[in-house]
Design a protein around this motif. Structure first.
Motif, PDB file in Angstrom:
ATOM      1  N   VAL A 110      -1.856  -7.345   0.979  1.00  0.00           N
ATOM      2  CA  VAL A 110      -0.891  -7.957   0.067  1.00  0.00           C
ATOM      3  C   VAL A 110      -1.338  -7.686  -1.353  1.00  0.00           C
ATOM      4  O   VAL A 110      -2.464  -8.030  -1.740  1.00  0.00           O
ATOM      5  CB  VAL A 110      -0.788  -9.484   0.290  1.00  0.00           C
ATOM      6  CG1 VAL A 110       0.205 -10.099  -0.693  1.00  0.00           C
ATOM      7  CG2 VAL A 110      -0.360  -9.792   1.719  1.00  0.00           C
ATOM      8  N   ARG A 111      -0.472  -7.033  -2.118  1.00  0.00           N
ATOM      9  CA  ARG A 111      -0.746  -6.782  -3.527  1.00  0.00           C
ATOM     10  C   ARG A 111       0.231  -7.593  -4.363  1.00  0.00           C
ATOM     11  O   ARG A 111       1.141  -8.222  -3.832  1.00  0.00           O
ATOM     12  CB  ARG A 111      -0.634  -5.286  -3.835  1.00  0.00           C
ATOM     13  CG  ARG A 111      -1.678  -4.462  -3.087  1.00  0.00           C
ATOM     14  CD  ARG A 111      -1.525  -2.978  -3.307  1.00  0.00           C
ATOM     15  NE  ARG A 111      -2.525  -2.223  -2.568  1.00  0.00           N
ATOM     16  CZ  ARG A 111      -2.508  -0.922  -2.410  1.00  0.00           C
ATOM     17  NH1 ARG A 111      -1.513  -0.199  -2.942  1.00  0.00           N
ATOM     18  NH2 ARG A 111      -3.458  -0.305  -1.721  1.00  0.00           N
ATOM     19  N   TYR A 112       0.069  -7.561  -5.664  1.00  0.00           N
ATOM     20  CA  TYR A 112       0.856  -8.426  -6.532  1.00  0.00           C
ATOM     21  C   TYR A 112       2.351  -8.235  -6.359  1.00  0.00           C
ATOM     22  O   TYR A 112       3.118  -9.184  -6.368  1.00  0.00           O
ATOM     23  CB  TYR A 112       0.465  -8.200  -7.996  1.00  0.00           C
ATOM     24  CG  TYR A 112       1.170  -9.136  -8.938  1.00  0.00           C
ATOM     25  CD1 TYR A 112       0.896 -10.507  -8.917  1.00  0.00           C
ATOM     26  CD2 TYR A 112       2.134  -8.671  -9.826  1.00  0.00           C
ATOM     27  CE1 TYR A 112       1.542 -11.378  -9.757  1.00  0.00           C
ATOM     28  CE2 TYR A 112       2.791  -9.541 -10.678  1.00  0.00           C
ATOM     29  CZ  TYR A 112       2.492 -10.892 -10.642  1.00  0.00           C
ATOM     30  OH  TYR A 112       3.140 -11.758 -11.479  1.00  0.00           O
ATOM     31  N   ASN A 113       2.772  -6.998  -6.150  1.00  0.00           N
ATOM     32  CA  ASN A 113       4.214  -6.737  -6.009  1.00  0.00           C
ATOM     33  C   ASN A 113       4.552  -5.937  -4.766  1.00  0.00           C
ATOM     34  O   ASN A 113       5.637  -5.374  -4.645  1.00  0.00           O
ATOM     35  CB  ASN A 113       4.746  -6.000  -7.248  1.00  0.00           C
ATOM     36  CG  ASN A 113       4.088  -4.646  -7.441  1.00  0.00           C
ATOM     37  OD1 ASN A 113       3.113  -4.320  -6.757  1.00  0.00           O
ATOM     38  ND2 ASN A 113       4.610  -3.864  -8.362  1.00  0.00           N
ATOM     39  N   GLN A 114       3.613  -5.882  -3.803  1.00  0.00           N
ATOM     40  CA  GLN A 114       3.832  -5.098  -2.593  1.00  0.00           C
ATOM     41  C   GLN A 114       3.196  -5.756  -1.371  1.00  0.00           C
ATOM     42  O   GLN A 114       2.165  -6.428  -1.483  1.00  0.00           O
ATOM     43  CB  GLN A 114       3.217  -3.693  -2.734  1.00  0.00           C
ATOM     44  CG  GLN A 114       3.883  -2.782  -3.736  1.00  0.00           C
ATOM     45  CD  GLN A 114       3.178  -1.445  -3.810  1.00  0.00           C
ATOM     46  OE1 GLN A 114       1.969  -1.345  -3.564  1.00  0.00           O
ATOM     47  NE2 GLN A 114       3.933  -0.396  -4.134  1.00  0.00           N
ATOM     48  N   VAL A 115       3.827  -5.514  -0.232  1.00  0.00           N
ATOM     49  CA  VAL A 115       3.228  -5.832   1.064  1.00  0.00           C
ATOM     50  C   VAL A 115       3.085  -4.512   1.814  1.00  0.00           C
ATOM     51  O   VAL A 115       4.047  -3.759   1.939  1.00  0.00           O
ATOM     52  CB  VAL A 115       4.095  -6.814   1.872  1.00  0.00           C
ATOM     53  CG1 VAL A 115       3.625  -6.897   3.319  1.00  0.00           C
ATOM     54  CG2 VAL A 115       4.072  -8.198   1.240  1.00  0.00           C
ATOM     55  N   GLY A 147       1.470   1.630   7.421  1.00  0.00           N
ATOM     56  CA  GLY A 147       1.554   2.278   6.117  1.00  0.00           C
ATOM     57  C   GLY A 147       2.831   2.000   5.352  1.00  0.00           C
ATOM     58  O   GLY A 147       2.949   2.388   4.173  1.00  0.00           O
ATOM     59  N   THR A 148       3.806   1.337   5.973  1.00  0.00           N
ATOM     60  CA  THR A 148       5.060   0.998   5.292  1.00  0.00           C
ATOM     61  C   THR A 148       4.774   0.100   4.094  1.00  0.00           C
ATOM     62  O   THR A 148       4.019  -0.872   4.187  1.00  0.00           O
ATOM     63  CB  THR A 148       6.021   0.269   6.244  1.00  0.00           C
ATOM     64  OG1 THR A 148       6.324   1.126   7.336  1.00  0.00           O
ATOM     65  CG2 THR A 148       7.314  -0.111   5.528  1.00  0.00           C
ATOM     66  N   VAL A 149       5.363   0.431   2.965  1.00  0.00           N
ATOM     67  CA  VAL A 149       5.188  -0.352   1.734  1.00  0.00           C
ATOM     68  C   VAL A 149       6.503  -1.063   1.425  1.00  0.00           C
ATOM     69  O   VAL A 149       7.554  -0.424   1.320  1.00  0.00           O
ATOM     70  CB  VAL A 149       4.783   0.549   0.541  1.00  0.00           C
ATOM     71  CG1 VAL A 149       4.656  -0.288  -0.727  1.00  0.00           C
ATOM     72  CG2 VAL A 149       3.469   1.259   0.845  1.00  0.00           C
ATOM     73  N   LEU A 150       6.455  -2.380   1.285  1.00  0.00           N
ATOM     74  CA  LEU A 150       7.641  -3.198   1.015  1.00  0.00           C
ATOM     75  C   LEU A 150       7.466  -3.959  -0.288  1.00  0.00           C
ATOM     76  O   LEU A 150       6.357  -4.400  -0.617  1.00  0.00           O
ATOM     77  CB  LEU A 150       7.869  -4.190   2.167  1.00  0.00           C
ATOM     78  CG  LEU A 150       8.028  -3.586   3.570  1.00  0.00           C
ATOM     79  CD1 LEU A 150       7.986  -4.679   4.621  1.00  0.00           C
ATOM     80  CD2 LEU A 150       9.330  -2.796   3.659  1.00  0.00           C
ATOM     81  N   ALA A 151       8.565  -4.106  -1.009  1.00  0.00           N
ATOM     82  CA  ALA A 151       8.515  -4.841  -2.278  1.00  0.00           C
ATOM     83  C   ALA A 151       8.279  -6.329  -2.018  1.00  0.00           C
ATOM     84  O   ALA A 151       8.819  -6.903  -1.074  1.00  0.00           O
ATOM     85  CB  ALA A 151       9.813  -4.631  -3.046  1.00  0.00           C
ATOM     86  N   LEU A 152       7.466  -6.937  -2.870  1.00  0.00           N
ATOM     87  CA  LEU A 152       7.164  -8.363  -2.778  1.00  0.00           C
ATOM     88  C   LEU A 152       7.666  -9.067  -4.028  1.00  0.00           C
ATOM     89  O   LEU A 152       7.286  -8.713  -5.148  1.00  0.00           O
ATOM     90  CB  LEU A 152       5.652  -8.575  -2.627  1.00  0.00           C
ATOM     91  CG  LEU A 152       5.137 -10.011  -2.650  1.00  0.00           C
ATOM     92  CD1 LEU A 152       5.726 -10.823  -1.501  1.00  0.00           C
ATOM     93  CD2 LEU A 152       3.619 -10.034  -2.588  1.00  0.00           C
ATOM     94  N   ALA A 153       8.528 -10.053  -3.849  1.00  0.00           N
ATOM     95  CA  ALA A 153       9.045 -10.806  -4.997  1.00  0.00           C
ATOM     96  C   ALA A 153       7.908 -11.558  -5.678  1.00  0.00           C
ATOM     97  O   ALA A 153       7.021 -12.108  -5.013  1.00  0.00           O
ATOM     98  CB  ALA A 153      10.127 -11.780  -4.545  1.00  0.00           C
ATOM     99  N   ARG A 154       7.944 -11.615  -7.005  1.00  0.00           N
ATOM    100  CA  ARG A 154       6.870 -12.242  -7.762  1.00  0.00           C
ATOM    101  C   ARG A 154       6.636 -13.690  -7.325  1.00  0.00           C
ATOM    102  O   ARG A 154       5.500 -14.132  -7.168  1.00  0.00           O
ATOM    103  CB  ARG A 154       7.194 -12.199  -9.253  1.00  0.00           C
ATOM    104  CG  ARG A 154       6.106 -12.757 -10.147  1.00  0.00           C
ATOM    105  CD  ARG A 154       6.478 -12.611 -11.608  1.00  0.00           C
ATOM    106  NE  ARG A 154       6.703 -11.193 -11.955  1.00  0.00           N
ATOM    107  CZ  ARG A 154       7.092 -10.805 -13.159  1.00  0.00           C
ATOM    108  NH1 ARG A 154       7.338 -11.690 -14.109  1.00  0.00           N
ATOM    109  NH2 ARG A 154       7.257  -9.514 -13.402  1.00  0.00           N
TER     110      ARG A 154
END
Length: 241
Positions: free
Chosen positions: A204-209, A214-221
């Motif tokens: 889990v990154r600040y704006n990504q899951v 390897g799939t990268v999904l946008a993470l709401a702030r």
């Protein structure tokens, strides 16, 4: 498979080694997490009860009973099996009230009987894990085990469910309806168009899951703290004690 063993230190010396030896002998891919206090356990597994497959615990703890522990966990999504392991002989009827798998008196429990009970509980838990959802669209119909679903993505009310090894299926629905249906099953909404299974999250990154494939999904702030906490708690069950 995640197993919780919750008993006071002096009371677990006999059966914890039996449990560890049994899962090793049968080559179960199992993580065992050990607690000496039920309230501490409830705090540390809060919101990830869905990920527990088997719970072994006593019936008596300071300030709380084992029966209350199981009830509270079930309300929060626990769908596994519970085994009471105790030397209190006269409360077995309360185990039925919480639909426990077994009530075992330690003093009368041989290694062979313990392994038989635990083995049958694991098989029953595995059956429950085959919980499925049926998806339909334009005459097509697929049945997908919930544990195989990695995420849902919606575009203009067309939802794509991703599951298995790079498989997907598109159907018509509302994200709110899907989210409600998945309550207590280990999914989290990471933004308005995506719901993810916590078990498939790799980072889990600040704006990504980032998922395990390897799939990268946008993470709401506004979802970062919730998703990060759920992921870290689920990942924490990997400790083998």
């Amino acid at each position: 498979m995640n197993i919780i063993f919750c008993k006071k230190d002096v009371a677990r010396d006999r059966h914890l080694p039996m449990l560890q030896a049994f899962v090793k002998k049968n080559n179960y891919q199992t993580d065992i997490r050990v607690f000496g206090d039920a309230e501490d356990m409830l705090f540390k597994i809060s919101d990830i009860e869905y990920s527990i497959d088997l719970l072994l615990l006593d019936v008596s703890f300071p300030n709380i009973t084992g029966f209350e522990v199981v009830n509270r966990m079930k309300k929060n999504g626990f769908r596994g099996e519970a085994i009471f392991l105790t030397d209190i002989p006269d409360q077995w009827d309360r185990a039925f009230d919480v639909q426990a798998f077994h009530y075992v008196l330690e003093s009368n429990c041989t290694k062979e009987r313990f392994e038989d009970i635990v083995g049958r509980a694991i098989l029953e838990s595995e059956k429950k894990q085959q919980d499925t959802i049926v998806f339909t669209c334009a005459g097509e119909r697929v049945i997908v085990p919930v544990r195989d679903i990695s995420y849902f993505m919606v575009t203009d009310r067309w939802v794509t469910v991703h599951y298995g090894h790079n498989q997907s299926f598109e159907f018509f629905s509302r994200m709110g309806k899907i989210e409600q249906h998945l309550t207590g099953r280990g999914f989290v909404r990471i933004h308005r168009s995506c719901i993810v299974s916590v078990r498939y999250i790799a980072a889990v990154r600040y704006n990504q899951v980032i998922l395990q494939d390897g799939t990268v999904l946008a993470l709401a702030r506004g979802k970062f703290a919730t998703v990060k906490e759920l992921f870290e708690r689920y990942e924490g069950l990997g400790e083998v004690l």
